[in-house]
Design a protein around this motif. Structure first.
Motif, PDB file in Angstrom:
ATOM      1  N   GLY A   1      32.552 -18.253  -2.555  1.00 42.04           N
ATOM      2  CA  GLY A   1      31.935 -16.936  -2.621  1.00 42.04           C
ATOM      3  C   GLY A   1      30.430 -17.018  -2.563  1.00 42.04           C
ATOM      4  O   GLY A   1      29.767 -16.188  -1.941  1.00 42.04           O
ATOM      5  N   LYS A   2      29.860 -18.048  -3.182  1.00 46.58           N
ATOM      6  CA  LYS A   2      28.410 -18.230  -3.156  1.00 46.58           C
ATOM      7  C   LYS A   2      27.941 -18.561  -1.753  1.00 46.58           C
ATOM      8  O   LYS A   2      26.868 -18.137  -1.329  1.00 46.58           O
ATOM      9  N   ILE A   3      28.733 -19.336  -1.007  1.00 42.03           N
ATOM     10  CA  ILE A   3      28.366 -19.638   0.367  1.00 42.03           C
ATOM     11  C   ILE A   3      28.294 -18.364   1.169  1.00 42.03           C
ATOM     12  O   ILE A   3      27.327 -18.109   1.896  1.00 42.03           O
ATOM     13  N   ALA A   4      29.309 -17.539   1.039  1.00 48.87           N
ATOM     14  CA  ALA A   4      29.334 -16.283   1.789  1.00 48.87           C
ATOM     15  C   ALA A   4      28.177 -15.380   1.392  1.00 48.87           C
ATOM     16  O   ALA A   4      27.549 -14.734   2.226  1.00 48.87           O
ATOM     17  N   ALA A   5      27.881 -15.364   0.091  1.00 49.83           N
ATOM     18  CA  ALA A   5      26.806 -14.494  -0.393  1.00 49.83           C
ATOM     19  C   ALA A   5      25.448 -14.947   0.131  1.00 49.83           C
ATOM     20  O   ALA A   5      24.630 -14.150   0.559  1.00 49.83           O
TER      21      ALA A   5
ATOM     22  N   LEU B   1      27.547 -37.020  14.944  1.00 51.44           N
ATOM     23  CA  LEU B   1      27.154 -36.438  13.664  1.00 51.44           C
ATOM     24  C   LEU B   1      26.479 -37.488  12.800  1.00 51.44           C
ATOM     25  O   LEU B   1      26.843 -38.667  12.854  1.00 51.44           O
ATOM     26  N   ILE B   2      25.484 -37.072  12.023  1.00 51.38           N
ATOM     27  CA  ILE B   2      24.894 -37.944  11.016  1.00 51.38           C
ATOM     28  C   ILE B   2      25.063 -37.295   9.645  1.00 51.38           C
ATOM     29  O   ILE B   2      24.954 -36.083   9.489  1.00 51.38           O
ATOM     30  N   LYS B   3      25.353 -38.140   8.654  1.00 54.27           N
ATOM     31  CA  LYS B   3      25.487 -37.688   7.280  1.00 54.27           C
ATOM     32  C   LYS B   3      24.280 -38.213   6.508  1.00 54.27           C
ATOM     33  O   LYS B   3      24.128 -39.421   6.332  1.00 54.27           O
ATOM     34  N   ILE B   4      23.420 -37.306   6.089  1.00 56.16           N
ATOM     35  CA  ILE B   4      22.210 -37.722   5.387  1.00 56.16           C
ATOM     36  C   ILE B   4      22.589 -38.302   4.025  1.00 56.16           C
ATOM     37  O   ILE B   4      23.373 -37.715   3.275  1.00 56.16           O
ATOM     38  N   ASP B   5      22.040 -39.448   3.714  1.00 56.18           N
ATOM     39  CA  ASP B   5      22.358 -40.152   2.479  1.00 56.18           C
ATOM     40  C   ASP B   5      22.082 -39.280   1.264  1.00 56.18           C
ATOM     41  O   ASP B   5      21.056 -38.593   1.177  1.00 56.18           O
ATOM     42  N   MET B   6      23.008 -39.315   0.315  1.00 58.39           N
ATOM     43  CA  MET B   6      22.908 -38.428  -0.845  1.00 58.39           C
ATOM     44  C   MET B   6      21.681 -38.714  -1.711  1.00 58.39           C
ATOM     45  O   MET B   6      21.156 -37.798  -2.358  1.00 58.39           O
ATOM     46  N   GLU B   7      21.210 -39.947  -1.724  1.00 57.10           N
ATOM     47  CA  GLU B   7      20.033 -40.249  -2.530  1.00 57.10           C
ATOM     48  C   GLU B   7      18.785 -39.553  -1.978  1.00 57.10           C
ATOM     49  O   GLU B   7      17.872 -39.206  -2.725  1.00 57.10           O
ATOM     50  N   LEU B   8      18.755 -39.335  -0.683  1.00 55.97           N
ATOM     51  CA  LEU B   8      17.634 -38.624  -0.075  1.00 55.97           C
ATOM     52  C   LEU B   8      17.699 -37.133  -0.400  1.00 55.97           C
ATOM     53  O   LEU B   8      16.676 -36.436  -0.413  1.00 55.97           O
ATOM     54  N   LEU B   9      18.911 -36.643  -0.691  1.00 53.87           N
ATOM     55  CA  LEU B   9      19.102 -35.221  -0.973  1.00 53.87           C
ATOM     56  C   LEU B   9      19.063 -34.897  -2.459  1.00 53.87           C
ATOM     57  O   LEU B   9      18.897 -33.727  -2.820  1.00 53.87           O
ATOM     58  N   ARG B  10      19.226 -35.919  -3.306  1.00 50.73           N
ATOM     59  CA  ARG B  10      19.289 -35.651  -4.737  1.00 50.73           C
ATOM     60  C   ARG B  10      17.987 -35.050  -5.231  1.00 50.73           C
ATOM     61  O   ARG B  10      16.903 -35.580  -4.998  1.00 50.73           O
TER      62      ARG B  10
ATOM     63  N   SER C   1      24.189 -26.855   8.266  1.00 55.28           N
ATOM     64  CA  SER C   1      25.332 -25.960   8.095  1.00 55.28           C
ATOM     65  C   SER C   1      26.583 -26.665   7.582  1.00 55.28           C
ATOM     66  O   SER C   1      27.505 -26.008   7.104  1.00 55.28           O
ATOM     67  N   LEU C   2      26.636 -27.987   7.669  1.00 53.08           N
ATOM     68  CA  LEU C   2      27.791 -28.725   7.181  1.00 53.08           C
ATOM     69  C   LEU C   2      27.449 -29.401   5.856  1.00 53.08           C
ATOM     70  O   LEU C   2      26.417 -30.068   5.742  1.00 53.08           O
ATOM     71  N   PHE C   3      28.322 -29.223   4.858  1.00 57.15           N
ATOM     72  CA  PHE C   3      28.048 -29.706   3.505  1.00 57.15           C
ATOM     73  C   PHE C   3      29.265 -30.385   2.896  1.00 57.15           C
ATOM     74  O   PHE C   3      30.406 -30.019   3.175  1.00 57.15           O
ATOM     75  N   GLN C   4      28.972 -31.348   2.020  1.00 54.10           N
ATOM     76  CA  GLN C   4      30.014 -32.067   1.297  1.00 54.10           C
ATOM     77  C   GLN C   4      29.435 -32.500  -0.040  1.00 54.10           C
ATOM     78  O   GLN C   4      28.280 -32.890  -0.127  1.00 54.10           O
ATOM     79  N   GLY C   5      30.216 -32.398  -1.097  1.00 48.73           N
ATOM     80  CA  GLY C   5      29.717 -32.833  -2.391  1.00 48.73           C
ATOM     81  C   GLY C   5      30.423 -32.146  -3.541  1.00 48.73           C
ATOM     82  O   GLY C   5      31.234 -31.233  -3.346  1.00 48.73           O
ATOM     83  N   TYR C   6      30.096 -32.565  -4.760  1.00 47.88           N
ATOM     84  CA  TYR C   6      30.742 -32.032  -5.954  1.00 47.88           C
ATOM     85  C   TYR C   6      30.479 -30.544  -6.138  1.00 47.88           C
ATOM     86  O   TYR C   6      31.224 -29.865  -6.843  1.00 47.88           O
ATOM     87  N   TYR C   7      29.413 -30.026  -5.548  1.00 44.18           N
ATOM     88  CA  TYR C   7      29.135 -28.594  -5.658  1.00 44.18           C
ATOM     89  C   TYR C   7      30.269 -27.779  -5.046  1.00 44.18           C
ATOM     90  O   TYR C   7      30.504 -26.635  -5.439  1.00 44.18           O
TER      91      TYR C   7
ATOM     92  N   GLU D   1      25.163 -31.489  -5.140  1.00 43.19           N
ATOM     93  CA  GLU D   1      25.708 -31.304  -6.480  1.00 43.19           C
ATOM     94  C   GLU D   1      25.328 -29.995  -7.149  1.00 43.19           C
ATOM     95  O   GLU D   1      25.945 -29.620  -8.148  1.00 43.19           O
ATOM     96  N   CYS D   2      24.319 -29.304  -6.637  1.00 43.33           N
ATOM     97  CA  CYS D   2      23.896 -28.096  -7.346  1.00 43.33           C
ATOM     98  C   CYS D   2      23.425 -27.024  -6.373  1.00 43.33           C
ATOM     99  O   CYS D   2      23.142 -27.306  -5.199  1.00 43.33           O
ATOM    100  N   ALA D   3      23.319 -25.793  -6.887  1.00 38.83           N
ATOM    101  CA  ALA D   3      22.940 -24.657  -6.052  1.00 38.83           C
ATOM    102  C   ALA D   3      21.526 -24.805  -5.502  1.00 38.83           C
ATOM    103  O   ALA D   3      21.243 -24.383  -4.374  1.00 38.83           O
ATOM    104  N   GLU D   4      20.636 -25.427  -6.282  1.00 44.39           N
ATOM    105  CA  GLU D   4      19.248 -25.577  -5.837  1.00 44.39           C
ATOM    106  C   GLU D   4      19.162 -26.507  -4.627  1.00 44.39           C
ATOM    107  O   GLU D   4      18.436 -26.242  -3.670  1.00 44.39           O
ATOM    108  N   GLU D   5      19.904 -27.606  -4.674  1.00 42.62           N
ATOM    109  CA  GLU D   5      19.934 -28.518  -3.522  1.00 42.62           C
ATOM    110  C   GLU D   5      20.508 -27.813  -2.305  1.00 42.62           C
ATOM    111  O   GLU D   5      19.967 -27.904  -1.204  1.00 42.62           O
ATOM    112  N   PHE D   6      21.600 -27.106  -2.521  1.00 44.67           N
ATOM    113  CA  PHE D   6      22.249 -26.396  -1.428  1.00 44.67           C
ATOM    114  C   PHE D   6      21.303 -25.384  -0.777  1.00 44.67           C
ATOM    115  O   PHE D   6      21.215 -25.290   0.441  1.00 44.67           O
TER     116      PHE D   6
END
Length: 257
Positions: free
Chosen positions: A248-252, A171-180, A226-232, A212-217
């Motif tokens: 609930g938002k994930i399911a929706a 598994l690789i975890k993409i650096d959060m600064e690249l995702l911000r 499909s795998l996520f981690q963060g304050y969101y 951290e936010c719905a837009e990033e997600f």
């Protein structure tokens, strides 16, 4: 015969105390928690930096061993027999002989009732590795034990694609600064799409950390992650499992695909 570890000497008391915090990893495919990452914290919840800043060469091995054991034993009580993965950070430079240095972790896993397949060890490319060949031997040894291995902070640090090609973790975890704020950057979106494509070709799982936010997600989900981690989803909780946000938002979102 088990090879001895020349650096594993007797136990040395650490000159500081620490605890573990746990942050969930959610899986979009199942709308459920996939596992938790164990994160070092001070005795009163101080930052990981405040603890790691006290780790000298003299106690590096003892700290690495103690952190692994605390993470496994604490999670064993918190998980209550649920089929969840536990992700543990480790210091490659604190591992002398992989098969010998893992023995305390194996004993802790047995006490906690953790199957080997539910343990994942993360190493970061954010800290220069003195001997990449040694890290490769660690990964190969851990794979034989049945553990998952993960490359943390991928996309930042010293080695990048070269380290990925050499180690090929599970598994690789993409650096959060690249995702911000990735929803505002075509360049970041293109880079992440490339990482996802490479990982898919190599049969490596991809995790987006620090979301951290719905837009990033939404952008990352559309990229095929499909795998996520963060304050969101949840902030780390000290010696506890935090409540999950936005399930609930994930399911929706998933049902709307």
């Amino acid at each position: 015969m088990q090879k001895a570890c020349v650096g594993c000497g007797g136990d040395v008391a650490l000159p500081f105390e620490f605890k573990m915090a746990f942050q969930p990893i959610v899986d979009l495919r199942t709308d459920a928690v996939w596992g938790y990452e164990a994160l070092v914290r001070g005795a009163n919840g101080e930052s990981a930096f405040s603890v790691l800043n006290q780790v000298t060469d003299d106690v590096r091995y003892q700290f690495d061993q103690a952190a692994r054991v605390m993470a496994i034993e604490t999670a064993g009580g918190l998980f209550e027999g649920r089929d969840l993965r536990l992700s543990i950070n480790f210091m490659p430079n604190a591992v002398y002989e992989p098969s010998a240095c893992i023995q305390k972790s194996l004993a802790a896993a047995k006490r906690a009732g953790f199957p080997h397949r539910n343990l994942m060890f993360e190493f970061t490319e954010n800290e220069r590795m003195a001997d990449p060949a040694h890290v490769q031997r660690i990964v190969e040894a851990y794979r034989k034990f049945g553990f998952w291995t993960a490359l943390d902070d991928f996309g930042a640090g010293y080695a990048g694609l070269g380290l990925l090609a050499r180690l090929q973790p599970d598994l690789i975890k993409i650096d959060m600064e690249l995702l911000r704020d990735i929803h505002q950057s075509r360049a970041k979106q293109a880079i992440v799409a490339g990482i996802v494509g490479i990982a898919r070709t190599l049969d490596i799982h991809v995790l987006a950390e620090g979301v951290e936010c719905a837009e990033e997600f939404a952008v990352l989900r559309a990229a095929g992650i499909s795998l996520f981690q963060g304050y969101y989803f949840a902030k780390p909780a000290l010696m506890a499992l935090p409540p999950i946000l936005n399930c609930g938002k994930i399911a929706a979102v998933r049902s709307a695909i």
